[in-house]
Write an enzyme that holds these catalytic residues in place. Structure first.
Site, short mmCIF file in Angstrom:
data_model
loop_
_atom_site.label_atom_id
_atom_site.label_comp_id
_atom_site.label_asym_id
_atom_site.label_seq_id
_atom_site.Cartn_x
_atom_site.Cartn_y
_atom_site.Cartn_z
N GLY A 8 -77.50 -78.07 -18.89
CA GLY A 8 -77.75 -76.68 -18.50
C GLY A 8 -77.49 -76.43 -17.04
O GLY A 8 -78.33 -75.86 -16.33
N SER A 10 -74.91 -74.64 -15.60
CA SER A 10 -73.96 -73.56 -15.30
C SER A 10 -74.56 -72.50 -14.38
O SER A 10 -73.84 -71.63 -13.89
CB SER A 10 -73.47 -72.90 -16.59
OG SER A 10 -74.56 -72.37 -17.32
N ILE A 13 -81.48 -73.56 -11.81
CA ILE A 13 -82.02 -74.85 -11.41
C ILE A 13 -81.05 -75.98 -11.73
O ILE A 13 -80.85 -76.89 -10.92
CB ILE A 13 -83.39 -75.09 -12.09
CG1 ILE A 13 -84.43 -74.13 -11.51
CG2 ILE A 13 -83.83 -76.53 -11.92
CD1 ILE A 13 -85.74 -74.11 -12.26
N SER A 33 -73.71 -74.28 -22.28
CA SER A 33 -73.69 -73.82 -23.67
C SER A 33 -72.67 -72.70 -23.83
O SER A 33 -71.59 -72.90 -24.37
CB SER A 33 -75.08 -73.35 -24.09
OG SER A 33 -75.07 -72.87 -25.42
N ASP A 59 -74.90 -77.79 -26.91
CA ASP A 59 -75.99 -76.92 -27.34
C ASP A 59 -77.18 -77.83 -27.64
O ASP A 59 -77.20 -78.52 -28.66
CB ASP A 59 -75.58 -76.13 -28.59
CG ASP A 59 -76.66 -75.17 -29.06
OD1 ASP A 59 -77.81 -75.27 -28.60
OD2 ASP A 59 -76.35 -74.31 -29.91
N ASN A 92 -82.58 -80.44 -18.38
CA ASN A 92 -82.91 -79.14 -17.79
C ASN A 92 -82.64 -77.96 -18.72
O ASN A 92 -83.32 -76.93 -18.63
CB ASN A 92 -82.10 -78.96 -16.49
CG ASN A 92 -82.14 -77.52 -16.00
OD1 ASN A 92 -83.13 -77.07 -15.45
ND2 ASN A 92 -81.04 -76.79 -16.20
N SER A 142 -92.43 -76.69 -16.99
CA SER A 142 -92.80 -75.38 -16.43
C SER A 142 -94.28 -75.38 -16.10
O SER A 142 -95.08 -76.01 -16.81
CB SER A 142 -92.51 -74.26 -17.43
OG SER A 142 -93.07 -73.03 -16.99
N TYR A 157 -93.92 -70.80 -25.42
CA TYR A 157 -93.10 -71.43 -24.38
C TYR A 157 -93.90 -72.50 -23.65
O TYR A 157 -93.45 -73.65 -23.50
CB TYR A 157 -92.63 -70.36 -23.41
CG TYR A 157 -91.82 -70.87 -22.23
CD1 TYR A 157 -90.46 -71.16 -22.37
CD2 TYR A 157 -92.41 -71.05 -20.98
CE1 TYR A 157 -89.72 -71.63 -21.29
CE2 TYR A 157 -91.68 -71.52 -19.90
CZ TYR A 157 -90.34 -71.80 -20.06
OH TYR A 157 -89.60 -72.26 -19.00
N LYS A 161 -93.28 -76.62 -23.57
CA LYS A 161 -93.07 -77.27 -22.28
C LYS A 161 -94.16 -78.30 -22.01
O LYS A 161 -93.91 -79.36 -21.42
CB LYS A 161 -93.04 -76.22 -21.16
CG LYS A 161 -91.75 -75.42 -21.09
CD LYS A 161 -90.56 -76.27 -20.68
CE LYS A 161 -89.35 -75.44 -20.32
NZ LYS A 161 -88.18 -76.26 -19.91
#
Length: 252
Positions: A8, A10, A13, A33, A59, A92, A142, A157, A161
């Protein structure tokens, strides 16, 4: 040369972590992705600072694709760095979405599970044979999983996490015979593209978040990326099984 995989990367973070890691002399395999342009931008930034990077599609919510991804990693390692192993993994990739408990659907909960916990679990398992002894793993969690970051609307969420925080400790224990360190970082409110680029769409929330943060502002991607890079480095060689909140003192 050390080689690090950052999922991740792109934007946000992940992008910052990839660049900071490259600044410290490591090669980077970064994944994306849907945002290929952002991934290529990360590669360009790394090359600008004299580093080497390869961008691969992934993915993390589709674990059935992980064996093919591992073969892509093998090819990248061989062709770019003449290696058959890598040194560190940064889990990440993810997504965020607010939903009150009463409104959380099973579909959303399952998506959180696939991407935030199942994905890192089985991706790490799939790549483990290629991870060098003495290496390191950093999981990006998180502060929604911690008391300091609990806010209404993040029950699903934060729960998933939180599962990643617990997984971090188990991996640190089980991989320690190989000298592999495993830690996690728990960012607070950070200006990224998470939740559909929410900070750009709703800039009015930023002052309130900054007011709840001891250091008086929201986080920036580099605030987290530099910590990730540090945890992978020699200066953190005696740190494992730890979760580090990186929030500027949110709700302190």
């Amino acid at each position: 040369m050390r080689v690090v995989i950052v999922t991740g990367a792109s934007s946000g973070i992940g992008q910052s972590a990839a660049i900071q890691i490259a600044r410290r002399g490591a090669g980077v395999i970064l994944t994306y992705s849907s945002n290929q342009a952002g991934a290529l931008d990360t590669v360009a930034h790394i090359e600008k600072v004299g580093g080497t990077a390869v961008a691969l599609p992934l993915d993390v919510g589709r674990s059935e694709t992980f064996p093919a991804f591992r073969e892509s990693v093998v090819t990248a390692l061989r062709d770019t760095w003449q290696r058959d192993s890598f040194d560190s993994l940064v889990n990440n990739a993810g997504f965020g979405q607010m939903a009150m408990f009463e409104e959380t659907t099973e579909e959303l909960f399952d998506r959180f599970t696939r991407i935030l916990l199942r994905g890192p679990y089985f991706l790490t398992q799939t790549l483990l044979p290629l991870l060098a002894d003495g290496g390191a793993v950093v999981n990006v969690t998180s502060n929604a999983a911690l008391l300091s970051g609990m806010e209404a609307g993040y029950s699903a969420y934060g729960s998933l996490k939180g599962g990643l925080v617990v997984l971090t400790r188990y991996l640190a224990k089980e991989l320690s015979p190989r000298g592999i360190r495993v830690n996690s970082v728990s960012p607070g409110s950070t200006r990224t593209r998470i939740a559909g680029d929410a900070f750009a769409r709703h800039p009015e929330v930023i002052p309130a978040l900054a007011a709840k943060t001891a250091l008086g502002r929201v986080g920036e991607s580099d605030d987290i990326g530099m910590v990730i890079a540090t945890l992978l480095g020699e200066e953190s060689r005696w740190i494992t099984a730890q979760n580090i909140e990186v929030s500027g003192g949110y709700n302190l």
